[in-house]
Design a protein around this motif. Structure first.
Motif, PDB file in Angstrom:
ATOM      1  N   ILE A  86      -4.867 -55.923  26.093  1.00 36.77           N
ATOM      2  CA  ILE A  86      -3.662 -55.696  25.301  1.00 36.77           C
ATOM      3  C   ILE A  86      -3.863 -54.415  24.504  1.00 36.77           C
ATOM      4  O   ILE A  86      -4.861 -54.272  23.800  1.00 36.77           O
ATOM      5  CB  ILE A  86      -3.285 -56.898  24.407  1.00 36.77           C
ATOM      6  N   GLY A  93      -0.924 -51.623  22.796  1.00 37.22           N
ATOM      7  CA  GLY A  93       0.020 -51.674  21.680  1.00 37.22           C
ATOM      8  C   GLY A  93       0.817 -52.965  21.622  1.00 37.22           C
ATOM      9  O   GLY A  93       1.522 -53.227  20.636  1.00 37.22           O
ATOM     10  N   THR A 148       3.525 -53.829  23.013  1.00 38.63           N
ATOM     11  CA  THR A 148       4.989 -53.756  22.982  1.00 38.63           C
ATOM     12  C   THR A 148       5.643 -54.354  24.224  1.00 38.63           C
ATOM     13  O   THR A 148       6.853 -54.584  24.236  1.00 38.63           O
ATOM     14  CB  THR A 148       5.497 -52.319  22.745  1.00 38.63           C
ATOM     15  N   TYR A 180       3.046 -42.964  22.428  1.00 40.22           N
ATOM     16  CA  TYR A 180       4.148 -42.013  22.612  1.00 40.22           C
ATOM     17  C   TYR A 180       4.168 -40.996  21.479  1.00 40.22           C
ATOM     18  O   TYR A 180       4.485 -39.822  21.695  1.00 40.22           O
ATOM     19  CB  TYR A 180       5.484 -42.764  22.709  1.00 40.22           C
ATOM     20  N   TRP A 187      12.211 -41.153  24.244  1.00 39.61           N
ATOM     21  CA  TRP A 187      13.227 -42.165  24.611  1.00 39.61           C
ATOM     22  C   TRP A 187      12.708 -43.597  24.434  1.00 39.61           C
ATOM     23  O   TRP A 187      13.469 -44.548  24.572  1.00 39.61           O
ATOM     24  CB  TRP A 187      13.579 -42.062  26.094  1.00 39.61           C
ATOM     25  N   THR A 188      11.396 -43.737  24.288  1.00 39.57           N
ATOM     26  CA  THR A 188      10.808 -45.071  24.456  1.00 39.57           C
ATOM     27  C   THR A 188      10.900 -45.913  23.193  1.00 39.57           C
ATOM     28  O   THR A 188       9.917 -46.117  22.484  1.00 39.57           O
ATOM     29  CB  THR A 188       9.367 -44.931  24.974  1.00 39.57           C
ATOM     30  N   GLY A 194      -0.791 -45.914  29.006  1.00 42.07           N
ATOM     31  CA  GLY A 194      -1.478 -46.846  29.911  1.00 42.07           C
ATOM     32  C   GLY A 194      -0.707 -48.154  30.051  1.00 42.07           C
ATOM     33  O   GLY A 194      -0.606 -48.714  31.144  1.00 42.07           O
ATOM     34  N   ASN A 221       2.539 -48.533  29.746  1.00 41.58           N
ATOM     35  CA  ASN A 221       3.737 -48.266  30.541  1.00 41.58           C
ATOM     36  C   ASN A 221       3.395 -48.262  32.029  1.00 41.58           C
ATOM     37  O   ASN A 221       4.122 -48.835  32.851  1.00 41.58           O
ATOM     38  CB  ASN A 221       4.334 -46.917  30.122  1.00 41.58           C
ATOM     39  N   ASN A 224       2.159 -51.989  33.049  1.00 43.78           N
ATOM     40  CA  ASN A 224       3.276 -52.932  32.988  1.00 43.78           C
ATOM     41  C   ASN A 224       4.171 -52.768  34.217  1.00 43.78           C
ATOM     42  O   ASN A 224       4.801 -53.711  34.669  1.00 43.78           O
ATOM     43  CB  ASN A 224       4.071 -52.713  31.698  1.00 43.78           C
ATOM     44  N   ALA A 281      11.858 -49.618  35.683  1.00 42.61           N
ATOM     45  CA  ALA A 281      12.754 -48.935  34.750  1.00 42.61           C
ATOM     46  C   ALA A 281      12.000 -48.108  33.715  1.00 42.61           C
ATOM     47  O   ALA A 281      12.615 -47.490  32.857  1.00 42.61           O
ATOM     48  CB  ALA A 281      13.620 -49.968  34.023  1.00 42.61           C
ATOM     49  N   ALA A 282      10.664 -48.105  33.771  1.00 45.58           N
ATOM     50  CA  ALA A 282       9.887 -47.412  32.739  1.00 45.58           C
ATOM     51  C   ALA A 282      10.246 -45.940  32.686  1.00 45.58           C
ATOM     52  O   ALA A 282      10.401 -45.283  33.713  1.00 45.58           O
ATOM     53  CB  ALA A 282       8.401 -47.586  33.019  1.00 45.58           C
ATOM     54  N   VAL A 314      -7.132 -48.625  33.130  1.00 46.95           N
ATOM     55  CA  VAL A 314      -6.767 -47.225  33.283  1.00 46.95           C
ATOM     56  C   VAL A 314      -7.444 -46.488  32.136  1.00 46.95           C
ATOM     57  O   VAL A 314      -7.278 -46.854  30.966  1.00 46.95           O
ATOM     58  CB  VAL A 314      -5.244 -47.013  33.223  1.00 46.95           C
TER      59      VAL A 314
END
Ligand SMILES: Cc1cc2nc3c(=O)[nH]c(=O)nc-3n(C[C@H](O)[C@H](O)[C@H](O)COP(=O)(O)OP(=O)(O)OC[C@H]3O[C@@H](n4cnc5c(N)ncnc54)[C@H](O)[C@@H]3O)c2cc1C
Ligand code: FES
Ligand code: FES
Lengths: 165, 291
Positions: free
Chosen positions: B33, B35, B37, B80, B102-103, B115, B117, B120, B124-125, B169
């Motif tokens: 785990i 961030g 989010t 980000y 944008w995130t 990592g 993003n 996961n 749509a990322a 990663v």
């Protein structure tokens, strides 16, 4: 329901909150939001959506704005946390709090602590933000009451007052 | 229903080495785990199947951006906000700093990591089309060592990746060779912050003597994985931008993508938007102003 025989362990977790040291016993996946509200009695941290969308649980962790509903308490171990309760000094409101009062930036008040902390985070990096920059900084904070105009005006007013313009 | 914290374990070892050995000891049973989010949202909804988590948040080995002479190496734990604050990324990889902006709102950008993003692996990322057009490579790490894989091969199907159960990663690498390219990025959704894209695009192009000498186009939310539009690129490469080319490229793009109907949009709308985005990009190229 769950029939686990596993005995979950609570951990001792310490952090600084509004300048004071706090130590709690919590399951490591408890949300920072719940620990602050229930164990440290800082109920200025609000729960709106509980899933990162509304910003009412925003706090500062090590100087940056985060949504405390998405932070497992273990990740706050040793962190330096600021909540809305940490902004006023003695009996004097923070310039942002006073501006929100004066400009009608708060109605029901649920979004207000998060809005003010998001604005605080902005002004700490950018003391004279444009209207657009204020909008971007608060874009993760939802308000169901004000329609945002008074909130943006409150932040702009606080910026004017604190830079003496 | 909300999850019960007592049902979950979470460890926060201080070093990458100890995290990798935990992952290797019981492959597949520990979930990193960062961030949180994505994971904490699943947890909030009572949908987090993994019961044993290991925190990689703030890990020094993962959170740095190295600017080397020929490549930029972004630690997978970079947020980000870290990406947006980096002047080289902003000037040489603008598609990535734009996607970072944008995130979600600022609080999300302060926690969400590149990592996270990638792994996961949502189609749509927002950052992933940029990684495709910059032809990024990933460095994956485990107790067995490091391996470098082209990012374009990483997603093998809807939310499937080449990451082994004991791997993390470590970093995302991009070659510093895009300064002469025009960049175009756009997210189509209800609004930029705090909304999942209906379609997003990242594109790069270089013109030589009025002819499109190189072009890369990638999109999100138009296929089971973030998609590079190779056939559309082939249609465009080597040609002058004129209305006939634009219309041909738009048709190619609409045929090349495989969008679906879901709660956010319809396949038909996504096809139309994908064509329009390709058109907008090419028309701006023609006028020398893609951003
Ligand atoms: C309010 C809100 C708005 C959002 N808006 C957007 C948006 O506009 N666009 C968008 O693309 N996303 C958006 N997201 C999703 C999310 O913020 C991103 O996908 C983010 O990059 C996830 O990173 P994280 O570090 O928080 O991941 P985590 O939740 O910590 O992890 C996500 C997954 O990645 C794995 N993982 C993380 N790091 C590594 C690593 N180094 N090695 C191996 N596995 C790893 C985890 O095991 C997990 O499976 C939003 C989320 C929220 C809550
Ligand atoms: S309660 Fe945390 S973002 Fe809404
Ligand atoms: S004042 Fe009520 S939600 Fe903002």
């Amino acid at each position: 329901m769950s029939t686990t025989t596993h005995q979950p362990q609570k951990s001792e977790i310490s952090f600084t909150v509004n300048g004071q040291r706090a130590t709690v016993h919590a399951h490591p996946m408890e949300r920072l939001l719940d620990v602050l509200r229930q164990q440290v009695n800082l109920t200025g941290v609000k729960e709106g959506c509980g899933e990162g969308e509304c910003g009412s649980c925003s706090i500062l962790m090590n100087g940056v704005l985060v949504n405390s509903c998405l932070v497992p308490i273990l990740q706050a171990n040793d962190a330096d946390i600021i909540t809305i309760e940490g902004l006023a000094s003695q009996d004097r409101l923070h310039v942002l709090q006073q501006a929100f009062l004066d400009c009608g930036g708060a109605q029901c008040g649920i979004c207000t602590p998060g809005m003010i902390l998001a604005a605080f985070h902005l002004l700490s990096k950018n003391p004279q933000p444009s209207r657009e920059e204020i909008g971007e900084a608060l874009s993760g904070n939802l308000c169901r009451c004000t329609g945002y105009t008074q909130i943006f005006e409150s932040v702009a007013e606080a910026a004017r007052r604190s830079t003496g313009r | 229903m909300r999850s019960n914290p007592a049902d979950y374990e979470l460890l926060a070892p201080a070093t990458l080495k100890s995290i990798l050995s935990i992952l290797a000891d019981e492959p597949g049973s520990w979930r990193p785990i960062a961030g949180g989010t994505d994971l904490m949202v699943q947890y909030a909804a009572g949908n987090l199947a993994a019961r044993k988590l290991v925190s990689i948040w703030g890990l020094r080995e993962l959170r740095h951006i190295d600017v080397l002479p020929d490549e930029v190496r972004i630690g997978a734990g970079s947020t980000y906000t870290d990406l947006r604050a980096n002047a080289i990324i902003e000037s040489e990889f603008p598609l990535l700093s734009t996607a970072a902006s944008w995130t979600g709102g600022i609080a999300n950008q302060n926690r969400g990591t590149i990592g996270g993003n990638i792994v996961n692996a949502s189609p749509a990322a927002d950052s992933l089309p940029a990684l495709l057009v910059y032809e990024a490579e990933l460095i994956l790490v485990s107790v067995r060592g490091e391996r470098r894989v082209p990012y374009v091969t990483f997603h093998t199907g809807y939310r499937q990746t080449r990451l082994a159960p004991d791997e993390l990663v470590l970093a995302v690498c991009m070659r510093r060779r895009y300064s002469e390219y025009q960049a175009y990025a756009r997210k189509v959704g209800p609004r930029n912050a705090q909304a999942i894209s209906k379609v997003c695009i990242a594109a790069l192009s270089r013109l030589a003597g009025g002819v499109v000498d190189d072009i890369r186009i990638a999109m999100g939310s138009v296929a089971p994985i973030p998609l590079r539009l190779k056939e559309t690129e082939t249609t465009i490469r080597g040609h002058r931008v004129d209305p006939a080319l634009v219309s041909m490229a738009q048709q190619r793009a609409a045929a090349e993508i495989q969008p679906i109907d879901d709660i956010r949009s319809t396949a038909r709308y996504r096809r139309a938007v994908a064509g329009n985005l390709v058109g907008e990009f090419l028309n701006r190229l023609g006028s020398g102003n893609a951003r």
